[in-house]
Design an enzyme around this catalytic site. Structure first.
Site, PDB file in Angstrom:
ATOM      1  N   ASP A  72      48.715 -23.744  21.999  1.00 51.38           N
ATOM      2  CA  ASP A  72      48.382 -24.269  20.679  1.00 51.38           C
ATOM      3  C   ASP A  72      47.257 -25.276  20.878  1.00 51.38           C
ATOM      4  O   ASP A  72      47.465 -26.328  21.486  1.00 51.38           O
ATOM      5  CB  ASP A  72      49.611 -24.935  20.061  1.00 51.38           C
ATOM      6  CG  ASP A  72      49.340 -25.555  18.697  1.00 51.38           C
ATOM      7  OD1 ASP A  72      48.164 -25.620  18.264  1.00 51.38           O
ATOM      8  OD2 ASP A  72      50.309 -25.996  18.044  1.00 51.38           O
ATOM      9  N   VAL A  73      46.064 -24.970  20.371  1.00 54.65           N
ATOM     10  CA  VAL A  73      44.913 -25.824  20.666  1.00 54.65           C
ATOM     11  C   VAL A  73      45.024 -27.210  20.046  1.00 54.65           C
ATOM     12  O   VAL A  73      44.299 -28.131  20.442  1.00 54.65           O
ATOM     13  CB  VAL A  73      43.590 -25.161  20.231  1.00 54.65           C
ATOM     14  CG1 VAL A  73      43.377 -23.856  20.969  1.00 54.65           C
ATOM     15  CG2 VAL A  73      43.540 -24.959  18.715  1.00 54.65           C
ATOM     16  N   ASN A  99      37.052 -20.812  19.477  1.00 56.71           N
ATOM     17  CA  ASN A  99      37.151 -19.926  18.324  1.00 56.71           C
ATOM     18  C   ASN A  99      38.366 -20.151  17.441  1.00 56.71           C
ATOM     19  O   ASN A  99      38.319 -19.861  16.251  1.00 56.71           O
ATOM     20  CB  ASN A  99      37.138 -18.474  18.829  1.00 56.71           C
ATOM     21  CG  ASN A  99      37.549 -17.481  17.776  1.00 56.71           C
ATOM     22  OD1 ASN A  99      36.807 -17.204  16.835  1.00 56.71           O
ATOM     23  ND2 ASN A  99      38.746 -16.926  17.915  1.00 56.71           N
ATOM     24  N   TYR A 168      38.738 -26.399   5.062  1.00 54.03           N
ATOM     25  CA  TYR A 168      38.025 -25.512   5.978  1.00 54.03           C
ATOM     26  C   TYR A 168      36.551 -25.893   6.066  1.00 54.03           C
ATOM     27  O   TYR A 168      35.992 -26.018   7.160  1.00 54.03           O
ATOM     28  CB  TYR A 168      38.177 -24.072   5.487  1.00 54.03           C
ATOM     29  CG  TYR A 168      37.544 -23.031   6.374  1.00 54.03           C
ATOM     30  CD1 TYR A 168      38.182 -22.601   7.531  1.00 54.03           C
ATOM     31  CD2 TYR A 168      36.317 -22.454   6.053  1.00 54.03           C
ATOM     32  CE1 TYR A 168      37.617 -21.634   8.349  1.00 54.03           C
ATOM     33  CE2 TYR A 168      35.738 -21.486   6.861  1.00 54.03           C
ATOM     34  CZ  TYR A 168      36.397 -21.075   8.006  1.00 54.03           C
ATOM     35  OH  TYR A 168      35.819 -20.116   8.802  1.00 54.03           O
ATOM     36  N   LYS A 172      34.339 -27.250   9.362  1.00 51.52           N
ATOM     37  CA  LYS A 172      33.232 -26.455   9.891  1.00 51.52           C
ATOM     38  C   LYS A 172      31.922 -27.245   9.880  1.00 51.52           C
ATOM     39  O   LYS A 172      31.090 -27.086  10.777  1.00 51.52           O
ATOM     40  CB  LYS A 172      33.105 -25.147   9.115  1.00 51.52           C
ATOM     41  CG  LYS A 172      34.272 -24.191   9.339  1.00 51.52           C
ATOM     42  CD  LYS A 172      34.454 -23.856  10.816  1.00 51.52           C
ATOM     43  CE  LYS A 172      35.537 -22.828  11.055  1.00 51.52           C
ATOM     44  NZ  LYS A 172      35.682 -22.479  12.493  1.00 51.52           N
TER      45      LYS A 172
END
Length: 263
Positions: A72-73, A99, A168, A172
């Site tokens: 789990d990043v 990613n 989101y 980003k």
């Protein structure tokens, strides 16, 4: 004979021993990039939250040298364990494709967005990217030969938002700052960092786009998509450049998607 004469990128290691970590490798863009690298002879650590999907990716390139690591990043300890496992197995790291990400709940306005949901998107998309980049940077700085490359998966949303996508879109945009800082701070150690901004690659995440999704003018419209394999080929091109060259930002998108002129 130099790299240009052999047709092989000089990343500081022999072609057969180049090692990559791909996060979110169990599906979509991560799977496409991982398979492109594996089929080109890279050794690839497939990282993600679900072992079964990672193993499914590995099974698509059965003769290649892959390593499945559940991680789990957004968990700092899990990220540390991931990169320690890669170091122990392969000895070095030449590429991180950062990613892993989540869109969060679509169509929710800022006034109704639960803080826990906001935090979850930030934890995966931004904090997770930082943790993986930090671990990769440390290893690339310390290894011999020194150096490597980090490629962050931005998005068209790093440039222009979709309606009701504040969590989101914010993460980003932040990834662009992460990319620039890594690129600058990595210079003394032969660590290159670039970003790929992807629009409408055909994956499970973009399936709804072909049926119709909200546009800036309030209408619903179907949008074209492109083959996700084209993303894999683009990342591989970026990855196989010599470390003296870098694609700082690449944008690859479905030709007719409403991005230029969005809104």
């Amino acid at each position: 004979m130099n790299a240009s004469q052999t047709g092989r990128a000089d990343t500081g290691t022999d072609t057969a021993s180049r090692t990559a970590v791909v996060t979110g490798a169990g599906s979509g863009i991560g799977r496409s990039v991982a398979l492109e690298l594996l089929r080109a002879g890279w050794r690839v650590a497939l990282a993600g939250r679900r072992t079964e999907t990672l193993e499914a990716t590995a099974a698509l390139a059965p003769d290649a040298d892959s390593l499945v690591v559940r991680a789990d990043v957004s968990d700092a300890d899990a990220v540390a364990a991931l990169f320690a496992t890669v170091r122990d197995r392969f000895g070095r790291l030449d590429l991180l494709f950062n990613n892993a990400g989540t869109f969060g709940p679509g169509g929710v306005g800022i006034e109704d967005l639960d803080y826990d949901v906001w935090r979850q998107v930030v934890d995966v998309n931004l904090n997770g990217a930082f943790l993986c980049a930090q671990a990769a940077f440390r290893q690339m700085k310390e290894q011999d030969p020194q150096g490597g490359r980090i490629i962050n998966n931005g998005s068209i949303s790093a440039h222009a938002p979709r309606p009701r996508s504040i969590a989101y879109t914010t993460t980003k945009h932040a990834l662009t700052g992460l990319t620039k800082s890594l690129s600058l701070d990595g210079r003394p150690y032969r660590i290159a960092c670039g970003q790929i901004d992807i629009g409408n690659a055909a994956t499970d995440m973009t399936e709804a786009m072909q049926r119709g999704i909200p546009q800036a003018n309030g209408e619903l419209a179907a949008e074209p998509v492109m083959d996700v394999a084209d993303v894999g080929r683009t990342v591989r091109h970026m990855a196989e450049l010599p470390l003296e060259a870098n694609v700082q930002f690449a944008t690859v998108l479905a030709t007719n998607m409403p991005y230029i002129g969005r809104g």
